[in-house]
Design a protein around this motif. Structure first.
Motif, PDB file in Angstrom:
ATOM      1  N   GLU A   1      61.939   2.525  98.929  1.00  0.00           N
ATOM      2  CA  GLU A   1      61.008   1.469  98.506  1.00  0.00           C
ATOM      3  C   GLU A   1      61.004   1.336  96.980  1.00  0.00           C
ATOM      4  OE1 GLU A   1      57.127   1.877 100.220  1.00  0.00           O
ATOM      5  OE2 GLU A   1      56.370   0.116  99.180  1.00  0.00           O
ATOM      6  N   ALA A   2      60.988   0.137  96.437  1.00  0.00           N
ATOM      7  CA  ALA A   2      61.088  -1.133  97.121  1.00  0.00           C
ATOM      8  C   ALA A   2      62.479  -1.750  96.972  1.00  0.00           C
ATOM      9  CB  ALA A   2      60.077  -2.100  96.521  1.00  0.00           C
ATOM     10  N   ARG A   3      63.103  -1.530  95.813  1.00  0.00           N
ATOM     11  CA  ARG A   3      64.377  -2.225  95.581  1.00  0.00           C
ATOM     12  C   ARG A   3      65.484  -1.681  96.477  1.00  0.00           C
ATOM     13  NH1 ARG A   3      64.605  -1.195  89.560  1.00  0.00           N
ATOM     14  NH2 ARG A   3      62.519  -0.318  89.684  1.00  0.00           N
ATOM     15  N   GLY A   4      65.332  -0.433  96.913  1.00  0.00           N
ATOM     16  CA  GLY A   4      66.327   0.138  97.828  1.00  0.00           C
ATOM     17  C   GLY A   4      66.285  -0.504  99.202  1.00  0.00           C
TER      18      GLY A   4
ATOM     19  N   ARG B   1      59.316   5.388 102.218  1.00  0.00           N
ATOM     20  CA  ARG B   1      58.238   4.584 101.639  1.00  0.00           C
ATOM     21  C   ARG B   1      57.318   5.384 100.732  1.00  0.00           C
ATOM     22  NH1 ARG B   1      55.722  -0.444 104.360  1.00  0.00           N
ATOM     23  NH2 ARG B   1      55.581  -0.694 102.096  1.00  0.00           N
ATOM     24  N   LYS B   2      56.618   4.675  99.869  1.00  0.00           N
ATOM     25  CA  LYS B   2      55.607   5.290  99.011  1.00  0.00           C
ATOM     26  C   LYS B   2      54.471   5.815  99.910  1.00  0.00           C
ATOM     27  CE  LYS B   2      58.032   4.188  95.384  1.00  0.00           C
ATOM     28  NZ  LYS B   2      58.031   3.105  94.442  1.00  0.00           N
ATOM     29  N   PRO B   3      53.716   6.812  99.452  1.00  0.00           N
ATOM     30  CA  PRO B   3      52.742   7.493 100.331  1.00  0.00           C
ATOM     31  C   PRO B   3      51.721   6.553 100.975  1.00  0.00           C
ATOM     32  CG  PRO B   3      53.038   8.716  98.295  1.00  0.00           C
ATOM     33  CD  PRO B   3      53.780   7.416  98.114  1.00  0.00           C
TER      34      PRO B   3
ATOM     35  N   SER C   1      59.291  13.309  90.103  1.00  0.00           N
ATOM     36  CA  SER C   1      59.009  12.595  88.849  1.00  0.00           C
ATOM     37  C   SER C   1      60.183  11.677  88.552  1.00  0.00           C
ATOM     38  CB  SER C   1      58.789  13.581  87.711  1.00  0.00           C
ATOM     39  OG  SER C   1      59.906  14.407  87.576  1.00  0.00           O
ATOM     40  N   LEU C   2      59.947  10.586  87.836  1.00  0.00           N
ATOM     41  CA  LEU C   2      61.008   9.652  87.480  1.00  0.00           C
ATOM     42  C   LEU C   2      60.898   9.269  86.016  1.00  0.00           C
ATOM     43  CD1 LEU C   2      60.482   6.192  89.272  1.00  0.00           C
ATOM     44  CD2 LEU C   2      58.694   7.831  88.897  1.00  0.00           C
ATOM     45  N   GLU C   3      61.780   8.345  85.566  1.00  0.00           N
ATOM     46  CA  GLU C   3      61.896   8.034  84.134  1.00  0.00           C
ATOM     47  C   GLU C   3      60.546   7.640  83.550  1.00  0.00           C
ATOM     48  OE1 GLU C   3      64.659   4.861  83.410  1.00  0.00           O
ATOM     49  OE2 GLU C   3      64.942   5.415  81.320  1.00  0.00           O
ATOM     50  N   TYR C   4      59.690   6.999  84.352  1.00  0.00           N
ATOM     51  CA  TYR C   4      58.423   6.517  83.792  1.00  0.00           C
ATOM     52  C   TYR C   4      57.215   6.900  84.643  1.00  0.00           C
ATOM     53  CZ  TYR C   4      60.538   2.721  86.557  1.00  0.00           C
ATOM     54  OH  TYR C   4      61.205   1.988  87.501  1.00  0.00           O
ATOM     55  N   GLY C   5      57.172   8.163  85.119  1.00  0.00           N
ATOM     56  CA  GLY C   5      55.965   8.617  85.824  1.00  0.00           C
ATOM     57  C   GLY C   5      56.281   9.581  86.941  1.00  0.00           C
TER      58      GLY C   5
ATOM     59  N   VAL D   1      70.567   4.776  99.848  1.00  0.00           N
ATOM     60  CA  VAL D   1      70.908   3.598  99.038  1.00  0.00           C
ATOM     61  C   VAL D   1      69.736   3.227  98.138  1.00  0.00           C
ATOM     62  CG1 VAL D   1      71.348   1.106  99.162  1.00  0.00           C
ATOM     63  CG2 VAL D   1      72.574   2.655 100.688  1.00  0.00           C
ATOM     64  N   ASP D   2      70.050   2.945  96.865  1.00  0.00           N
ATOM     65  CA  ASP D   2      69.023   2.451  95.943  1.00  0.00           C
ATOM     66  C   ASP D   2      69.708   1.582  94.882  1.00  0.00           C
ATOM     67  OD1 ASP D   2      66.488   2.078  94.932  1.00  0.00           O
ATOM     68  OD2 ASP D   2      66.060   4.203  94.680  1.00  0.00           O
ATOM     69  N   ASP D   3      68.881   0.851  94.115  1.00  0.00           N
ATOM     70  CA  ASP D   3      69.489  -0.008  93.095  1.00  0.00           C
ATOM     71  C   ASP D   3      69.898   0.789  91.858  1.00  0.00           C
ATOM     72  OD1 ASP D   3      66.795   0.412  92.356  1.00  0.00           O
ATOM     73  OD2 ASP D   3      66.677  -1.496  91.287  1.00  0.00           O
ATOM     74  N   VAL D   4      68.993   1.676  91.388  1.00  0.00           N
ATOM     75  CA  VAL D   4      69.235   2.381  90.122  1.00  0.00           C
ATOM     76  C   VAL D   4      69.133   3.886  90.330  1.00  0.00           C
ATOM     77  CG1 VAL D   4      68.379   2.759  87.766  1.00  0.00           C
ATOM     78  CG2 VAL D   4      68.306   0.461  88.753  1.00  0.00           C
ATOM     79  N   LEU D   5      70.111   4.621  89.785  1.00  0.00           N
ATOM     80  CA  LEU D   5      70.007   6.077  89.666  1.00  0.00           C
ATOM     81  C   LEU D   5      69.705   6.356  88.199  1.00  0.00           C
ATOM     82  CD1 LEU D   5      70.410   9.045  90.586  1.00  0.00           C
ATOM     83  CD2 LEU D   5      72.834   8.763  90.028  1.00  0.00           C
ATOM     84  N   ALA D   6      68.513   6.893  87.933  1.00  0.00           N
ATOM     85  CA  ALA D   6      68.139   7.215  86.547  1.00  0.00           C
ATOM     86  C   ALA D   6      68.103   8.742  86.414  1.00  0.00           C
ATOM     87  CB  ALA D   6      66.820   6.542  86.197  1.00  0.00           C
ATOM     88  N   THR D   7      66.922   9.362  86.495  1.00  0.00           N
ATOM     89  CA  THR D   7      66.865  10.836  86.414  1.00  0.00           C
ATOM     90  C   THR D   7      67.367  11.506  87.694  1.00  0.00           C
ATOM     91  OG1 THR D   7      64.652  10.982  87.361  1.00  0.00           O
ATOM     92  CG2 THR D   7      64.796  10.672  84.965  1.00  0.00           C
ATOM     93  N   GLY D   8      67.387  10.750  88.787  1.00  0.00           N
ATOM     94  CA  GLY D   8      67.787  11.313  90.085  1.00  0.00           C
ATOM     95  C   GLY D   8      66.615  11.879  90.868  1.00  0.00           C
ATOM     96  N   GLY D   9      65.413  11.826  90.303  1.00  0.00           N
ATOM     97  CA  GLY D   9      64.240  12.392  90.994  1.00  0.00           C
ATOM     98  C   GLY D   9      63.967  11.713  92.327  1.00  0.00           C
ATOM     99  N   THR D  10      64.060  10.398  92.346  1.00  0.00           N
ATOM    100  CA  THR D  10      63.795   9.642  93.580  1.00  0.00           C
ATOM    101  C   THR D  10      64.840   9.965  94.641  1.00  0.00           C
ATOM    102  OG1 THR D  10      62.942   7.845  92.203  1.00  0.00           O
ATOM    103  CG2 THR D  10      63.485   7.302  94.490  1.00  0.00           C
ATOM    104  N   ALA D  11      66.104   9.940  94.227  1.00  0.00           N
ATOM    105  CA  ALA D  11      67.190  10.179  95.180  1.00  0.00           C
ATOM    106  C   ALA D  11      67.143  11.617  95.700  1.00  0.00           C
ATOM    107  CB  ALA D  11      68.530   9.888  94.513  1.00  0.00           C
TER     108      ALA D  11
HETATM  109  O1  LIG Z   1      66.377   8.190  89.284  1.00  0.00           O
HETATM  110  P1  LIG Z   1      64.904   8.009  89.068  1.00  0.00           P
HETATM  111  O2  LIG Z   1      64.471   8.457  87.698  1.00  0.00           O
HETATM  112  O3  LIG Z   1      64.096   8.663  90.117  1.00  0.00           O
HETATM  113  O4  LIG Z   1      64.599   6.448  89.099  1.00  0.00           O
HETATM  114  C1  LIG Z   1      65.171   5.549  90.010  1.00  0.00           C
HETATM  115  C2  LIG Z   1      64.134   4.875  90.837  1.00  0.00           C
HETATM  116  O5  LIG Z   1      63.253   4.092  90.017  1.00  0.00           O
HETATM  117  C3  LIG Z   1      63.154   2.784  90.556  1.00  0.00           C
HETATM  118  O6  LIG Z   1      62.160   2.689  91.527  1.00  0.00           O
HETATM  119  P2  LIG Z   1      60.594   2.525  91.248  1.00  0.00           P
HETATM  120  O7  LIG Z   1      59.928   3.842  91.554  1.00  0.00           O
HETATM  121  O8  LIG Z   1      60.385   1.950  89.891  1.00  0.00           O
HETATM  122  O9  LIG Z   1      60.130   1.566  92.402  1.00  0.00           O
HETATM  123  P3  LIG Z   1      60.379   0.039  92.807  1.00  0.00           P
HETATM  124  O10 LIG Z   1      61.721  -0.007  93.509  1.00  0.00           O
HETATM  125  O11 LIG Z   1      59.248  -0.191  93.733  1.00  0.00           O
HETATM  126  O12 LIG Z   1      60.350  -0.831  91.584  1.00  0.00           O
HETATM  127  C4  LIG Z   1      64.498   2.560  91.209  1.00  0.00           C
HETATM  128  O13 LIG Z   1      64.464   1.509  92.153  1.00  0.00           O
HETATM  129  C5  LIG Z   1      64.787   3.905  91.810  1.00  0.00           C
HETATM  130  O14 LIG Z   1      64.193   4.052  93.095  1.00  0.00           O
END
Ligand SMILES: O=P(O)(O)OC[C@H]1O[C@H](OP(=O)(O)OP(=O)(O)O)[C@H](O)[C@@H]1O
Ligand SMILES: Nc1ncnc2[nH]cnc12
Length: 178
Positions: free
Chosen positions: A64-67, A86-88, A101-105, A125-135
């Motif tokens: 969620e959500a862009r993934g 999904r988010k909690p 934790s992720l790039e901004y929280g 599957v997701d749109d962005v890999l940043a810190t990798g915390g979400t994945a």
């Molecule tokens: O690699 P990370 O540092 O964990 O960041 C990547 C995540 O951040 C964004 O999601 P976000 O939580 O902003 O949610 P959204 O898709 O609802 O905008 C993005 O879609 C990834 O899921």
């Protein structure tokens, strides 16, 4: 120029960098202009599915959500089922849960406990890999239910944030590394 190179070049030229969103110092990668182009959208879904075509994938997990936007069509392209992470508090049935934790929280993710069966082969599957915390949290959800993680497919990997290293480079596919 190879078809992959030209797709990556086109994707880069069409997405938008939004400075200081959602916090000062973050450059947000906005993929909405790419999604709005049906030809580019189809090409990128095909390319995100491609590395996994012969991998007997039965479930694609979208975050969620862009993934969700990318994960559902990738699942169809692989003849696999789609599973939302999904988010909690959003899923109605019994769930497994992880915090990260992720790039901004910081945030949490949940998945239905029976959405992937033990031993099923899955990708994330997701749109962005940043810190990798979400994945990484999503991979832990899959591990909790006994699914086999075959790999990750991202549209964009932000190389300077080391998410690829965190997840294990050999399993990570991305169409663009920035
Ligand atoms: O690699 P990370 O540092 O964990 O960041 C990547 C995540 O951040 C964004 O999601 P976000 O939580 O902003 O949610 P959204 O898709 O609802 O905008 C993005 O879609 C990834 O899921
Ligand atoms: N810089 C960024 N742009 C878009 N999505 C993100 N998710 C985490 N970091 C991001």
């Amino acid at each position: 120029m190879s078809p992959e190179t030209s797709l990556a070049t086109e994707l880069q030229s069409r997405m938008r960098d939004v400075p200081d969103f959602p916090r000062p110092g973050i450059v947000f990668k906005d993929i909405t202009p790419v999604l709005a182009d049906p030809v580019l959208f189809q090409r990128l879904i095909h390319a995100m599915a491609e590395p996994f075509r012969e991998q007997r994938i039965t479930k694609v997990i979208g975050v969620e959500a862009r993934g969700f936007i990318l994960g559902a069509p990738v699942a169809l392209a692989l003849n696999a089922g789609f599973v939302p992470a999904r988010k909690p508090g959003k899923l109605p049935h019994r769930t497994v849960a992880e915090r990260y934790s992720l790039e901004y929280g910081s945030d949490g993710l949940e998945m239905h406990h029976d959405a992937v069966l033990s031993g099923e082969r899955a990708i994330i599957v997701d749109d962005v890999l940043a810190t990798g915390g979400t994945a990484e949290a999503t991979a832990k959800l899959l591990a909790q239910v006994g699914g086999e993680l075959v790999g990750f497919s991202f549209l964009i990997a932000l190389g300077f944030l080391d998410g690829v290293k965190r997840l294990g480079a050999q399993r990570v596919h991305s169409l663009i590394t920035l």
